[in-house]
Design an enzyme around this catalytic site. Sequence first.
Site, mmCIF file in Angstrom:
data_model
loop_
_atom_site.group_PDB
_atom_site.id
_atom_site.type_symbol
_atom_site.label_atom_id
_atom_site.label_comp_id
_atom_site.label_asym_id
_atom_site.label_seq_id
_atom_site.Cartn_x
_atom_site.Cartn_y
_atom_site.Cartn_z
ATOM 1 N N HIS A 102 -9.924 3.848 7.304
ATOM 2 C CA HIS A 102 -8.628 4.232 6.725
ATOM 3 C C HIS A 102 -8.424 3.557 5.387
ATOM 4 O O HIS A 102 -9.160 2.638 5.004
ATOM 5 C CB HIS A 102 -7.481 3.877 7.682
ATOM 6 N N CYS A 113 -3.948 6.969 2.460
ATOM 7 C CA CYS A 113 -4.446 7.315 3.799
ATOM 8 C C CYS A 113 -4.604 8.809 4.005
ATOM 9 O O CYS A 113 -5.645 9.286 4.464
ATOM 10 C CB CYS A 113 -3.554 6.696 4.871
ATOM 11 N N HIS A 117 1.299 6.809 8.706
ATOM 12 C CA HIS A 117 -0.086 6.419 8.450
ATOM 13 C C HIS A 117 -1.014 7.267 9.302
ATOM 14 O O HIS A 117 -0.652 7.712 10.397
ATOM 15 C CB HIS A 117 -0.292 4.925 8.768
#
Length: 228
Positions: free
Chosen positions: A143, A83, A131
């Site tokens: 993502h 990510c 994240h």
Amino acid sequence: MSLTVALERISDIQTQIHQLTTPATTTPTSAAPAAATSFAAALDAAGTAPNGGVSGTDIVDQARSYIGVPYVFGGEDRSGIDCSGLVQRVLADLGIDAPRVVQDQADIGVEVPSLDQAQPGDLLVVKGEGHIVIYAGDGKIIHAPRPGKSVELVDNYLSPSEISTIRRVVPSADAAASASVAGLGGANASLMSMLGLGGSSVPGTSDSSQAQLLAMLRSGFLSQAAGQ
């Protein structure tokens, strides 16, 4: 002087520039490049030169190019990416330096107050900073989710209560437009002087009309001065 008169003046000067760029034994070949250079410098000062700053849409478009790349923890390229690696790679592709991990990426740019004010290209950081995703607009995100998955464009599943911070790393569309109009004040003097109009603006015209005038200069004058 009205905008109509100013545009007529532009047409006259376009003709003159075209004549300068046409080879002739009595015209020095350096005249056209000199004109092109001076116009390019003035337009750059006005913030309207080609290849301007990166926009949020540019970030989204670049992120889209990674859709389908497999998630790999610690990955940083198209062979595999995680990510924060995706965020760093996308920004680097556009010439923007960014740190590698989510915890540091959560501090870049400026904070957006709320999710309903998020714009394409903004970064949404999940609480706990485990994240990070790229907001794509229209309620969607891009993502690299987790092992076994690939970079994807999906509906945003993060509620405001799940978001730690929203970061904007490029100016918003409104801010960029305001900066461009503000920049006209300093550049108009040289541009209008070159047009033979005098003063720092065209009387009786709005900032938006003058912005259109500069756009016409960029598309018309520079192409002719380049010898098209």
